[in-house]
Design an enzyme around this catalytic site. Structure first.
Site, PDB file in Angstrom:
ATOM      1  N   ARG A  71      95.140  13.068  40.911  1.00  0.00           N
ATOM      2  CA  ARG A  71      94.879  11.753  41.520  1.00  0.00           C
ATOM      3  C   ARG A  71      96.082  11.294  42.343  1.00  0.00           C
ATOM      4  O   ARG A  71      95.934  10.727  43.425  1.00  0.00           O
ATOM      5  CB  ARG A  71      94.526  10.722  40.436  1.00  0.00           C
ATOM      6  CG  ARG A  71      94.116   9.376  41.033  1.00  0.00           C
ATOM      7  CD  ARG A  71      93.580   8.423  39.983  1.00  0.00           C
ATOM      8  NE  ARG A  71      94.585   8.032  39.007  1.00  0.00           N
ATOM      9  CZ  ARG A  71      94.325   7.293  37.921  1.00  0.00           C
ATOM     10  NH1 ARG A  71      93.101   6.878  37.684  1.00  0.00           N
ATOM     11  NH2 ARG A  71      95.289   6.966  37.081  1.00  0.00           N
TER      12      ARG A  71
ATOM     13  N   LYS B  29      95.973   4.693  44.351  1.00  0.00           N
ATOM     14  CA  LYS B  29      96.732   3.978  43.315  1.00  0.00           C
ATOM     15  C   LYS B  29      98.107   3.683  43.907  1.00  0.00           C
ATOM     16  O   LYS B  29      99.098   4.375  43.642  1.00  0.00           O
ATOM     17  CB  LYS B  29      96.810   4.826  42.046  1.00  0.00           C
ATOM     18  CG  LYS B  29      97.017   3.978  40.805  1.00  0.00           C
ATOM     19  CD  LYS B  29      96.669   4.738  39.559  1.00  0.00           C
ATOM     20  CE  LYS B  29      97.279   4.097  38.335  1.00  0.00           C
ATOM     21  NZ  LYS B  29      96.970   2.690  38.115  1.00  0.00           N
TER      22      LYS B  29
ATOM     23  N   GLU C 247      85.495  -3.482  39.148  1.00  0.00           N
ATOM     24  CA  GLU C 247      86.159  -3.086  37.896  1.00  0.00           C
ATOM     25  C   GLU C 247      86.879  -4.332  37.395  1.00  0.00           C
ATOM     26  O   GLU C 247      86.520  -5.435  37.770  1.00  0.00           O
ATOM     27  CB  GLU C 247      87.138  -1.929  38.147  1.00  0.00           C
ATOM     28  CG  GLU C 247      88.155  -2.225  39.244  1.00  0.00           C
ATOM     29  CD  GLU C 247      89.194  -1.128  39.465  1.00  0.00           C
ATOM     30  OE1 GLU C 247      89.340  -0.227  38.619  1.00  0.00           O
ATOM     31  OE2 GLU C 247      89.883  -1.196  40.481  1.00  0.00           O
TER      32      GLU C 247
HETATM   33  N1  PXG Z   1      91.625   0.287  37.411  1.00  0.00           N
HETATM   34  C1  PXG Z   1      92.832  -0.038  37.897  1.00  0.00           C
HETATM   35  C2  PXG Z   1      92.928  -0.933  39.079  1.00  0.00           C
HETATM   36  C3  PXG Z   1      93.990   0.463  37.276  1.00  0.00           C
HETATM   37  O1  PXG Z   1      95.190   0.156  37.768  1.00  0.00           O
HETATM   38  C4  PXG Z   1      92.570   1.607  35.669  1.00  0.00           C
HETATM   39  C5  PXG Z   1      91.473   1.094  36.341  1.00  0.00           C
HETATM   40  C6  PXG Z   1      92.343   2.544  34.526  1.00  0.00           C
HETATM   41  O2  PXG Z   1      92.574   3.888  34.976  1.00  0.00           O
HETATM   42  P1  PXG Z   1      93.091   5.035  34.001  1.00  0.00           P
HETATM   43  O3  PXG Z   1      93.336   6.179  34.904  1.00  0.00           O
HETATM   44  O4  PXG Z   1      94.361   4.540  33.378  1.00  0.00           O
HETATM   45  O5  PXG Z   1      92.030   5.258  33.020  1.00  0.00           O
HETATM   46  C7  PXG Z   1      93.866   1.297  36.144  1.00  0.00           C
HETATM   47  C8  PXG Z   1      95.093   1.842  35.501  1.00  0.00           C
HETATM   48  C9  PXG Z   1      99.151  -2.248  33.031  1.00  0.00           C
HETATM   49  C10 PXG Z   1      98.682  -1.260  34.027  1.00  0.00           C
HETATM   50  O6  PXG Z   1     100.356  -2.531  33.022  1.00  0.00           O
HETATM   51  C11 PXG Z   1      97.461  -0.639  33.896  1.00  0.00           C
HETATM   52  C12 PXG Z   1      97.015   0.266  34.882  1.00  0.00           C
HETATM   53  C13 PXG Z   1      97.815   0.509  35.941  1.00  0.00           C
HETATM   54  C14 PXG Z   1      99.026  -0.147  36.041  1.00  0.00           C
HETATM   55  C15 PXG Z   1      99.482  -1.010  35.099  1.00  0.00           C
HETATM   56  O7  PXG Z   1      98.340  -2.749  32.262  1.00  0.00           O
HETATM   57  N2  PXG Z   1      95.760   0.844  34.720  1.00  0.00           N
END
Ligand code: PXG
Length: 289
Positions: A50, A153, A186
């Protein structure tokens, strides 16, 4: 604590990046948040893939191969004692555009910077998992796919942060985020699923959802093991309000039951049976990872 920056390790107070780095000046960069279970980086290849897709989309040259990056992560984990069975934690992998001139032109940045931090993980309190979370819908809409595609991301997270602040200002830890057409994308930093008419449904990436690694794991591995069908389908708030169950997924959050959205009680107002079975199977899967 040892932090990796461009091939060298620094203590917490000495781990510094130039004020001329375009990651700081313009949010020009990308990142990953990776979970450690049993001293191993969970679904590392998926995260690295990713990251490279994000890099491709913003024309960022990472300057390291996928293999070198995985090795650097492994080295950082060892140096920080994040290896061995039962060890947990979190890895923040950041790639910035690097040092450049004061002007947005990325061409002035000669070399990107790679940062790897390992940390303990701050989860939501246990109560949230047992009793479920209450959400609001943010008035801030997800970035349009033709402005800054949310599948990238990027270090430019203000859209998410604005929605997160809105949630917290109204006493919710998370918020549902809609895209510009009013479809559910989301949450601020988690993907969203509903359980309705016996199937598990999540919005497609094109509606403004990150291609979450936990989302993918739940869809392809966990639900498959449980014999539950997962569909990707556009949804509006009506679909959430009238769902039998709702839950969120994320590397940090894992799987969080949702019991109300905008004061509409979801299902019976307690974590539902499908969510519970997905949580149990996910925990079994990560324990044996
Ligand atoms: N949506 C977004 C916008 C994210 O940033 C997720 C979904 C979940 O994706 P994964 O790959 O982790 O299953 C994310 C990722 C935090 C924090 O501090 C959390 C994320 C990214 C940055 C910071 O809570 N989650």
């Amino acid at each position: 604590m040892k932090i990796y920056i461009d091939g060298e390790f620094f203590g917490r107070d000495d781990a510094k990046i130039s004020v001329f780095d375009h990651g700081l000046l313009y949010g020009d960069g990308i990142f990953e948040g990776i979970r450690i279970y049993n001293g191993k980086a969970f679904l590392l290849d998926e995260h690295i893939d990713r990251l490279f897709r994000s890099a491709r989309a913003i024309m960022l040259e990472i300057g390291m191969s996928k293999k070198d990056l995985c090795e650097a992560i492994g080295e950082t984990m060892s140096l920080n004692g994040r290896v061995g069975s039962g060890v947990t934690g979190y890895i923040r992998l950041v790639v910035t555009r690097g040092k450049g001139k004061l002007g947005i032109d990325p061409a002035s940045c000669l070399r990107s910077s790679v940062i790897i931090i390992t940390e303990d993980l701050q989860l939501y309190p246990e109560k949230t998992y047992n009793e479920g979370m209450s959400l609001i819908t943010a008035s801030v809409r997800r970035n349009r796919v033709d402005s800054l595609d949310p599948r990238i991301k990027s270090l430019n997270y203000l859209n998410n942060i604005m929605a997160k602040m809105e949630a917290q200002n109204s006493g919710s830890p998370e918020a549902v985020v809609l895209n510009e057409r009013g479809f559910v994308a989301e949450c601020t930093a988690d993907n969203i699923f509903i359980v309705t008419a016996g199937s598990v449904v999540t919005p497609p990436e094109q509606d403004g959802a990150l291609a979450g690694i936990t989302r993918e794991c739940v869809s392809k591995t966990i639900c498959a093991a449980l014999g539950i069908e997962v569909k990707e389908r556009s949804m509006t708030l009506y679909d959430i309000y009238t769902a039998d169950e709702c839950f969120l997924t994320g590397s940090g959050a894992e799987i969080v039951p949702v019991v109300s959205v905008d004061r509409r009680v979801i299902g019976d107002g307690v974590p539902g049976p499908v969510t519970d079975s997905i949580r149990k199977e996910f925990s079994r899967y990560t324990d044996s990872f």
